[in-house]
Design an enzyme around this catalytic site. Structure first.
Site: not given
Ligand code: ADP
Length: 287
Positions: A92, A195
């Protein structure tokens, strides 16, 4: 569209025509961003399937465990794909609004609800990832044993194996281990995000907190609280509400640095030696 072909194909089978992709900033490990399709807009992350086996099925399990705790917004996972070259997770898309006035209060209550999910043992029924590093979750009934054997120990070994840490720091950690029974407090196993740095705390469309990118396990909940202070602190209101909902044992502030040794060692292994001096500065304070 800057998404590998096999993942584009998977997504179009699942979600219809792919309309646009907007890369996200802020991710440390994976490629990711907003994918708009003819059925919905989703958030997609991908990486090498061979370098990080099952990384995204583990992330899905983690998000689902957090979702079950019913404390906070957790993005719903739409699909996980594991191909020959690439794997991906599709979830989502969280459309961020401005933080609502009750944001920090809600984070305090919500995190307390997550932490009230308990288990008979520390660990988890599967290993997962912390960033891109394996996180070992062999179950155990002794907290200190778990913290040393499954959290600090494997990171120290990894740092040693890659020459990121010399003998002296290892000896200091061994001295610290003997001090831990006096320094730490044992609590029942609690489900933790694992985390919880500020980059993994988002704002949802209602202006309320949403958690992403977990490294869940059943552990001491002070580990989550500690990570919220690893790179600066959250507003005092959050700690007050959390502490009222789920009071922490006296002296918790003094234990946070010890718990942050785990993510700091992960940083030593992921991002290099600069974090070692910060790590050892803490260790020296306690040995
Ligand atoms: P990684 O696994 O590379 O650390 P993240 O899961 O932290 O990546 O996601 C990177 C960035 O993407 C987050 O800092 C956020 O800004 C955006 N993001 C992550 N998940 C979502 C989501 N479900 N919806 C919108 N933006 C998201």
């Amino acid at each position: 569209m800057n998404i590998p072909g096999e993942i584009q194909q998977f997504c179009s089978e699942q979600f219809g025509t792919l309309i646009s992709f907007q890369a996200a900033s802020g991710g440390c490990i994976n490629n990711g961003g907003k994918l708009t399709t003819s059925s919905e807009a989703v958030f997609i992350k991908w990486n090498s399937a061979t370098r990080y086996p099952k990384m995204f099925s583990k992330e899905k399990l983690g998000l689902e465990l957090l979702h079950k705790a019913e404390g906070l917004t957790i993005p719903e996972v739409r699909a996980v794909y594991e191909g020959e070259l690439y794997s991906c997770i599709v979830m989502e898309f969280i459309e961020s609004a401005i933080k609502a006035p009750a944001y920090w209060e809600q984070l305090g209550h919500g995190l307390a609800a997550v932490h009230s999910t308990s288990s008979t043992k520390y660990g988890l029924d599967h290993d997962n990832y912390m960033g891109s590093l394996e996180q070992y979750n062999d179950t155990c009934t002794d907290w200190l044993d778990f913290f040393i054997r499954s959290r600090l120990g494997p990171q120290i070994k990894l740092a040693r194996d890659h020459n990121r840490m010399g003998k002296e720091p290892v000896q200091l950690f061994e001295r610290l281990y003997t001090r831990l029974p006096d320094l730490l407090v044992t609590e029942p196993p609690a489900l933790i995000h694992g985390d919880l740095w500020s980059g993994n705390i988002m704002t949802d469309s209602q202006g309320m907190p949403a958690l992403i990118d977990p490294a869940v396990s059943f552990a001491n909940r002070e580990m989550d609280v500690a990570m919220t202070q690893l790179f600066g602190r959250l507003p005092a209101e959050f700690y007050e509400v959390y502490n009222n909902a789920c009071p922490m044992a006296p002296g918790w502030q003094e234990r946070l640095d010890i718990y942050n040794l785990y993510p700091l060692l992960v940083h030593v292994n992921l991002f290099g030696g600069g974090y070692l001096s910060q790590t050892m500065h803490i260790v020296r304070r306690f040995v």
